[in-house]
Scaffold this motif. Structure first.
Motif, PDB file in Angstrom:
ATOM      1  N   UNK A   1     -46.157  59.349 -48.200  1.00 23.33           N
ATOM      2  CA  UNK A   1     -44.917  59.854 -47.599  1.00 23.33           C
ATOM      3  C   UNK A   1     -44.540  59.044 -46.366  1.00 23.33           C
ATOM      4  N   UNK A   2     -45.518  58.781 -45.511  1.00 24.49           N
ATOM      5  CA  UNK A   2     -45.236  58.070 -44.272  1.00 24.49           C
ATOM      6  C   UNK A   2     -44.834  56.623 -44.556  1.00 24.49           C
ATOM      7  N   UNK A   3     -45.465  55.995 -45.555  1.00 29.95           N
ATOM      8  CA  UNK A   3     -45.091  54.639 -45.929  1.00 29.95           C
ATOM      9  C   UNK A   3     -43.646  54.560 -46.396  1.00 29.95           C
ATOM     10  N   UNK A   4     -43.236  55.533 -47.180  1.00 31.94           N
ATOM     11  CA  UNK A   4     -41.839  55.586 -47.643  1.00 31.94           C
ATOM     12  C   UNK A   4     -40.889  55.769 -46.466  1.00 31.94           C
ATOM     13  N   UNK A   5     -41.281  56.629 -45.525  1.00 27.99           N
ATOM     14  CA  UNK A   5     -40.456  56.855 -44.337  1.00 27.99           C
ATOM     15  C   UNK A   5     -40.289  55.568 -43.544  1.00 27.99           C
ATOM     16  N   UNK A   6     -41.384  54.862 -43.289  1.00 25.74           N
ATOM     17  CA  UNK A   6     -41.323  53.604 -42.537  1.00 25.74           C
ATOM     18  C   UNK A   6     -40.401  52.591 -43.236  1.00 25.74           C
ATOM     19  N   UNK A   7     -40.524  52.491 -44.539  1.00 26.24           N
ATOM     20  CA  UNK A   7     -39.703  51.520 -45.289  1.00 26.24           C
ATOM     21  C   UNK A   7     -38.223  51.864 -45.197  1.00 26.24           C
ATOM     22  N   UNK A   8     -37.915  53.143 -45.315  1.00 29.47           N
ATOM     23  CA  UNK A   8     -36.504  53.554 -45.230  1.00 29.47           C
ATOM     24  C   UNK A   8     -35.933  53.287 -43.839  1.00 29.47           C
ATOM     25  N   UNK A   9     -36.680  53.653 -42.798  1.00 33.27           N
ATOM     26  CA  UNK A   9     -36.166  53.495 -41.440  1.00 33.27           C
ATOM     27  C   UNK A   9     -36.249  52.048 -40.969  1.00 33.27           C
ATOM     28  N   UNK A  10     -37.221  51.324 -41.447  1.00 34.07           N
ATOM     29  CA  UNK A  10     -37.357  49.935 -41.014  1.00 34.07           C
ATOM     30  C   UNK A  10     -36.317  49.012 -41.590  1.00 34.07           C
ATOM     31  N   UNK A  11     -35.703  49.437 -42.688  1.00 32.60           N
ATOM     32  CA  UNK A  11     -34.701  48.605 -43.351  1.00 32.60           C
ATOM     33  C   UNK A  11     -33.274  49.050 -43.057  1.00 32.60           C
ATOM     34  N   UNK A  12     -33.124  49.930 -42.069  1.00 35.56           N
ATOM     35  CA  UNK A  12     -31.776  50.377 -41.697  1.00 35.56           C
ATOM     36  C   UNK A  12     -30.988  49.185 -41.130  1.00 35.56           C
TER      37      UNK A  12
END
Length: 370
Positions: free
Chosen positions: A359-370
């Motif tokens: 879950x946290x990995x998905x969160x980082x990827x979504x927010x890091x690619x904003x």
């Protein structure tokens, strides 16, 4: 590749926040998300070698407790120099210093996370005043509010948390690793001469809020009914010498065993018979999940420890205001209690690190690619 800069003390082995963070790091998809760490000093008993082996970087800065301007300048200069940090994730036990969040804000890092890991603090009143003052400032600098429990979130964020809400990230563990192991039990008990002992265990840094000193008179009382009782404390900390001195004053120094920091804590749980946890406050208390997975009955202080920690009826909350005799009686009543593993219960309640890391990995990827 998303790079996340974590601030979580000096990444010393034996700390709860550090253990949680390394559990995440070992299980996250490191081909897509990498962790870097900012620390104030190098410590021999740290995760540095493992962090580097996993592809992370460690930045040692000359930060100091409560020196806001100096800390801010150190963080700001680092973030200006290191260009590939997309996310800053700050882990805190209190809001004494939020200078890294402000530095990240001023450096235009879009995702700035503050992560609460405690439900109280000890120390002078002035520290509480700074904490309350910073509760209002974090609304400007943090884009995300995380907490290890509802108690921790309410303590750290107060009215800001009520208005904005916060996300609870369970302190996960490698649940299978903490299954009871009879071979490990025999080996550890043989190592410390505990073959015929009733072993009362505790895992944690020897600091004031962990309250290990409170366990010594309890042990003395237990010894009146169970002479073969021993107290096994796993960890290091500044109060180690005082604990030894107090055990000597009580005449129970031969019944108290201090193992120091160990990497095989899972095996040490197998060697114990009951787990004693009298902390004054905890954001969560990850060791209680570990202990329950291993099938240990737990006797726990009810002071600012989330009720969600309880996986079964083998965990008992007791007030720190209750007498030493009452605490001892609860431990005596658990003598030779049947051991029942709680690994599946931990998984079902969301404490498995693999699911949390995903879950946290998905969160980082979504927010890091904003």
């Amino acid at each position: 590749m998303i790079r996340v800069l974590h601030s979580a003390g000096d990444m010393i082995k034996g700390g709860g926040i550090e253990a949680f963070l390394m559990n995440i790091y070992r299980n996250i998809d490191r081909k897509r998300v990498q962790f870097d760490f900012v620390c104030s000093k190098y410590c021999e008993n740290s995760f540095q070698d493992e962090i580097i082996s996993l592809g992370g970087k460690i930045y040692y800065l000359k930060t100091r407790d409560y020196c806001y301007r100096r800390n801010y300048n150190e963080y700001y200069n680092l973030l200006k120099k290191v260009e590939n940090i997309q996310i800053v994730h700050v882990h805190v036990s209190s809001l004494m210093d939020i200078s890294l969040l402000k530095a990240a804000y001023d450096c235009n890092i879009r995702t700035r996370i503050i992560h609460a890991h405690a439900s109280g603090q000890t120390g002078p009143q002035v520290l509480n005043l700074i904490h309350y003052y910073n509760q209002h400032r974090i609304s400007y600098y943090a884009t995300e509010l995380f907490a290890c429990s509802d108690l921790a979130g309410k303590y750290e964020y107060c009215n800001i948390g009520k208005r904005r809400g916060f996300t609870i990230i369970n302190n996960g563990i490698e649940t299978e690793r903490f299954r009871f192991d009879v071979e490990a039990r025999d080996r550890i008990r043989g190592e410390y001469g505990l073959e015929k002992s009733y072993v009362i265990g505790n895992v944690g840094r020897m600091v004031s809020y962990k309250n290990q000193m409170f366990m010594l008179p309890i042990l003395k009382k237990v010894l009146e009914s169970i002479p073969e009782a021993k107290l096994l404390i796993v960890g290091e900390g500044p109060l180690k010498t005082k604990i030894v001195e107090n055990a000597q004053k009580l005449g129970i120094e031969n019944q108290v065993i201090l193992t120091g920091s160990r990497v095989d804590v899972n095996d040490l749980y197998s060697a114990m018979d009951v787990f004693l946890f009298p902390s004054i406050f905890e954001g969560f208390g990850i060791v209680l999940i570990e202990a329950q997975c291993s099938g240990l009955p737990c006797v726990v202080a009810d002071s600012n420890i989330p009720s969600s920690i309880k996986l079964s009826d083998d965990l008992f909350f007791i007030s720190l205001k209750d007498s030493t005799k009452h605490w001892a009686e609860n431990i005596i009543n658990l003598y030779k209690r049947e051991r029942i593993e709680r690994v599946e219960e931990a998984k079902n309640k969301g404490y498995d690190i693999k699911a949390i890391s995903k879950w946290l990995g998905k969160f980082y990827l979504e927010r890091g690619n904003i």
